[in-house]
Design a protein around this motif. Structure first.
Motif, short mmCIF file in Angstrom:
data_model
loop_
_atom_site.label_atom_id
_atom_site.label_comp_id
_atom_site.label_asym_id
_atom_site.label_seq_id
_atom_site.Cartn_x
_atom_site.Cartn_y
_atom_site.Cartn_z
N ARG A 162 -41.99 -5.85 -33.01
CA ARG A 162 -43.22 -5.38 -33.16
C ARG A 162 -43.97 -7.18 -33.27
N ILE A 163 -43.47 -7.70 -34.27
CA ILE A 163 -44.57 -8.82 -34.67
C ILE A 163 -44.89 -9.26 -33.25
N SER A 164 -42.87 -10.31 -32.40
CA SER A 164 -43.33 -11.02 -31.07
C SER A 164 -44.02 -9.51 -29.95
N GLN A 165 -44.26 -8.99 -29.62
CA GLN A 165 -44.77 -8.31 -29.01
C GLN A 165 -46.30 -8.59 -29.21
N ARG A 166 -47.17 -8.40 -30.23
CA ARG A 166 -48.53 -8.64 -30.57
C ARG A 166 -48.60 -10.13 -30.20
#
Length: 106
Positions: free
Chosen positions: A4-8
């Protein structure tokens, strides 16, 4: 969680579709909203604190209402008109089922 963090973070690298006109209006709108809040709070403060003082046979609290309420209304109207102008320039025809119920026959 890490995905999720990498997608954001990846989403931050993609450019947004905001024009210069929309960015400028966002800054102007923010300043108008802040001024409107300051006007509202100052109307209340002046009305409460300056009841015993008078000018031209009206108390200062009445003068704050006479000046403050039209100023508040003018700021609100300018925000509404500005929102409509920016939105008007961004209008593109949208195809929906209600506007075009049958696009192709089977």
């Amino acid at each position: 969680m890490a995905s999720r963090i990498s997608q954001r973070i990846a989403a931050l690298d993609q450019p947004d579709d905001v024009t210069d006109e929309e960015e400028i209006w966002a800054l102007i709108r923010l300043s108008l909203v802040v001024v409107r809040v300051v006007v509202f709070i100052s109307i209340i403060l002046v009305s409460e604190m300056m009841e015993e003082y008078s000018m031209y046979e009206l108390s200062i609290s009445i003068w704050s209402l006479i000046i403050g309420i039209p100023l508040f209304i003018m700021l609100s109207i300018s925000i509404i008109i500005g929102d409509r102008m920016v939105k008007k320039g961004d209008s593109s025809p949208q195809k929906t089922a209600l506007l075009h119920p049958i696009l192709e026959r089977v």
